[in-house]
Design a protein around this motif. Structure first.
Motif, PDB file in Angstrom:
ATOM      1  N   THR A   1       0.907  -1.216   0.030  1.00 45.68           N
ATOM      2  CA  THR A   1      -0.061  -0.114   0.225  1.00 45.68           C
ATOM      3  C   THR A   1       0.762   1.491  -0.150  1.00 45.68           C
ATOM      4  O   THR A   1       2.185   1.150  -0.320  1.00 45.68           O
ATOM      5  CB  THR A   1      -0.962   0.047   1.358  1.00 45.68           C
ATOM      6  OG1 THR A   1      -1.870   1.154   1.205  1.00 45.68           O
ATOM      7  CG2 THR A   1      -0.091  -0.054   2.573  1.00 45.68           C
ATOM      8  N   ASP A   2       0.312   2.223   0.213  1.00 46.50           N
ATOM      9  CA  ASP A   2       0.729   3.658   0.339  1.00 46.50           C
ATOM     10  C   ASP A   2       1.491   3.893   1.787  1.00 46.50           C
ATOM     11  O   ASP A   2       1.269   3.169   2.560  1.00 46.50           O
ATOM     12  CB  ASP A   2       0.109   4.800  -0.312  1.00 46.50           C
ATOM     13  CG  ASP A   2      -1.234   4.899   0.448  1.00 46.50           C
ATOM     14  OD1 ASP A   2      -1.454   4.523   1.548  1.00 46.50           O
ATOM     15  OD2 ASP A   2      -2.078   4.787  -0.387  1.00 46.50           O
ATOM     16  N   TYR A   3       2.237   5.069   1.918  1.00 51.05           N
ATOM     17  CA  TYR A   3       2.635   5.437   3.191  1.00 51.05           C
ATOM     18  C   TYR A   3       1.577   5.516   4.135  1.00 51.05           C
ATOM     19  O   TYR A   3       1.565   4.817   5.484  1.00 51.05           O
ATOM     20  CB  TYR A   3       3.421   6.497   3.240  1.00 51.05           C
ATOM     21  CG  TYR A   3       4.617   6.473   2.433  1.00 51.05           C
ATOM     22  CD1 TYR A   3       5.480   5.211   2.524  1.00 51.05           C
ATOM     23  CD2 TYR A   3       5.707   7.639   1.987  1.00 51.05           C
ATOM     24  CE1 TYR A   3       6.597   5.151   1.843  1.00 51.05           C
ATOM     25  CE2 TYR A   3       6.712   7.513   1.628  1.00 51.05           C
ATOM     26  CZ  TYR A   3       7.422   6.391   1.445  1.00 51.05           C
ATOM     27  OH  TYR A   3       8.802   6.260   1.020  1.00 51.05           O
ATOM     28  N   PRO A   4       0.559   6.415   3.837  1.00 54.04           N
ATOM     29  CA  PRO A   4      -0.541   6.828   4.783  1.00 54.04           C
ATOM     30  C   PRO A   4      -1.278   5.682   5.236  1.00 54.04           C
ATOM     31  O   PRO A   4      -1.390   5.412   6.622  1.00 54.04           O
ATOM     32  CB  PRO A   4      -1.314   7.780   4.252  1.00 54.04           C
ATOM     33  CG  PRO A   4      -0.425   8.474   3.130  1.00 54.04           C
ATOM     34  CD  PRO A   4       0.304   7.415   2.750  1.00 54.04           C
ATOM     35  N   THR A   5      -1.640   4.650   4.641  1.00 50.55           N
ATOM     36  CA  THR A   5      -2.154   3.524   4.921  1.00 50.55           C
ATOM     37  C   THR A   5      -1.632   2.627   5.679  1.00 50.55           C
ATOM     38  O   THR A   5      -1.961   2.197   6.928  1.00 50.55           O
ATOM     39  CB  THR A   5      -2.794   2.862   3.703  1.00 50.55           C
ATOM     40  OG1 THR A   5      -3.465   3.735   2.730  1.00 50.55           O
ATOM     41  CG2 THR A   5      -3.791   1.724   3.939  1.00 50.55           C
ATOM     42  N   ALA A   6      -0.217   2.306   5.350  1.00 48.21           N
ATOM     43  CA  ALA A   6       0.384   1.433   6.226  1.00 48.21           C
ATOM     44  C   ALA A   6       0.826   1.965   7.613  1.00 48.21           C
ATOM     45  O   ALA A   6       0.584   1.215   8.640  1.00 48.21           O
ATOM     46  CB  ALA A   6       1.735   1.515   5.588  1.00 48.21           C
ATOM     47  N   GLU A   7       0.872   3.392   7.691  1.00 48.19           N
ATOM     48  CA  GLU A   7       1.122   4.128   8.982  1.00 48.19           C
ATOM     49  C   GLU A   7      -0.266   3.706   9.881  1.00 48.19           C
ATOM     50  O   GLU A   7      -0.059   3.802  11.140  1.00 48.19           O
ATOM     51  CB  GLU A   7       1.397   5.529   8.928  1.00 48.19           C
ATOM     52  CG  GLU A   7       2.669   6.158   8.331  1.00 48.19           C
ATOM     53  CD  GLU A   7       2.813   7.321   7.958  1.00 48.19           C
ATOM     54  OE1 GLU A   7       4.011   7.929   8.205  1.00 48.19           O
ATOM     55  OE2 GLU A   7       2.099   7.860   7.006  1.00 48.19           O
TER      56      GLU A   7
END
Length: 439
Positions: free
Chosen positions: A201-207
């Motif tokens: 996924t992308d950064y924000p979702t992973a965070e």
């Protein structure tokens, strides 16, 4: 390609990740700015209690796959993949997370990165942190954008960290290009071959995955503890209520154990940081329910003190209280935000003579709270006690013989803060048994 790995930060997460990645066959260099911690780890001594981890640490030190340093220059020269595993504690006086340790790692490592590499964040962070650190990494590294960043949140449970590292229930990877994904698929190849689900996924979702998971678990724990409050008012039994709910497949029984509530270094600070970050993003209304989750959790501790006071005749003065448990959960020596210690301290502040025993967290508790008394065993802690409080559900406490314990106490009164004991067995042995949410 056989990647060489570094692990930056050797606390609970870092020490576990470094040892376990070496166990998987990688050459691993662990880094910490604390020279004493580096020397201790290099000597094969863990700063934490985690079942099975010390054997893995020592085995991989001995075979040469694992070593430790305090030099960022050495780490940059050694590693192809750099795992960042430093803490993000709650800021003093605020709900927000302190990410200064992460910034310090990037600022210390980046100037030495002179070849292609991947930096992988594993810490729990406010959403938006990864993109900011990615920009900083590219700006400070001599190799520029060839030093890429990925975000790979950890999902470790204390007491099960080795299993959760070597056999995770899922791997989440936030990336901005195909190259980090390719590298991490190779690093985690053995896990993926065994069918571990991988979410790219992308950064924000992973965070968000880690904080969302912790928010859900905290909500589930506080839900059953809210039901315990209702059960006490209605003279119902929350243990039976929980059992009945657990058979509903949509609900399930995990994390539906009523009791003293959650503590430790993750759930409390993570849900508070999540609320703070949502406020910064203008989405604070979405998480207002977490304030009540937090409040229910803290009320459990106050209710435990109230129950203990009731059994003490309305006042702790002149009463000896035995507290069984200091760690926030069994199979751990972690006393951060421990409900057990919180209750012990509050009772002592109200005039009770408190003696604590914990099979593993005893010394950590003694250092943090030297004002309390400590026993060398459960029986010693309970000797002469007017009330016994079971506050951490260590198996040795669950297995206690009510007759043997009864032979050393001043009166047979027990408060089961974790609903871990068989009430009828203890009552049959002449104990006045009380527990949160039960008649």
């Amino acid at each position: 390609m056989a990647y060489r790995l570094t692990v930056l930060g050797t606390g609970y997460l870092g020490a576990t990740h470094a040892a376990c990645m070496a166990e998987l066959g990688f050459e691993v260099l662990g880094l910490d700015v604390d020279a004493a911690k580096v020397a201790s780890l290099q000597a094969g001594n863990l700063p934490i209690h985690e079942p099975g981890l010390e054997d893995i640490l020592r085995r991989n030190l001995a075979n040469g796959r694992l070593r430790f340093t305090s030099s960022y220059e050495e780490a940059a020269d050694f590693g192809d993949v750099h795992f960042v595993c430093v803490g993000t504690p709650q800021k003093k006086g605020e709900y927000a997370a302190d990410v200064s340790y992460l910034d310090a790692v990037i600022e210390s490592l980046a100037p030495h990165l002179r070849r292609d590499c991947l930096v992988v964040g594993k810490s729990t962070v406010p959403v938006g942190t990864a993109q900011r650190l990615s920009d900083k990494l590219a700006r400070l590294a001599p190799v520029g954008e060839a030093a890429e960043l990925a975000w790979n949140p950890e999902f470790l449970r204390e007491g099960f960290a080795v299993k959760d590292t070597l056999h995770p229930d899922r791997i989440v990877l936030g990336v901005h290009s195909e190259k980090p994904e390719k590298i991490m698929r190779e690093v985690y190849a053995s896990m993926l071959e065994h069918g571990t689900p991988l979410v790219i996924t992308d950064y924000p979702t992973a965070e968000l995955v880690k904080v969302a998971a912790n928010a859900f678990l905290a909500t589930k724990i506080s839900f059953i503890n809210a039901m315990a409050e209702v059960c006490e008012a209605a003279h119902a039994d929350v243990k039976q209520l929980s059992l009945a709910l657990s058979y509903d497949e949509r609900i399930g029984g995990r994390f539906l154990n009523p009791g003293l509530g959650f503590g430790g270094g993750c759930l409390p600070k993570d849900i508070r940081a999540f609320m703070a970050r949502a406020g910064e993003l203008g989405a604070d209304q979405a998480l207002t329910f977490l304030r009540e989750v937090d409040a229910i959790n803290m009320r459990r501790r106050a209710r435990m003190v109230d129950l203990a006071r009731e059994l003490s005749g309305g006042s702790f003065r002149g009463c000896t209280m035995a507290v069984l448990g200091a760690a926030f959960k069994p199979n751990s020596d972690d006393i951060r935000d421990s409900p057990a210690l919180d209750v012990a301290v509050k009772i002592a502040e109200q005039g009770g003579k408190v003696t604590v025993y914990d099979p593993v967290a005893q010394e950590n508790a003694r250092r943090a709270h030297p004002e309390l008394n400590y026993g060398a065993s459960a029986l010693e802690a309970a000797r002469g006690a007017h009330v016994v409080l079971l506050l951490t559900e260590w198996q040795e406490f669950v297995d206690l013989d009510p007759e043997e314990l009864g032979s050393v106490v001043a009166s047979r009164k027990i408060v089961d803060g974790r609903n871990a004991l068989d009430a009828e067995t203890w009552r049959a042995a002449g104990w006045h048994y009380r527990a949160l949410g039960r008649p």
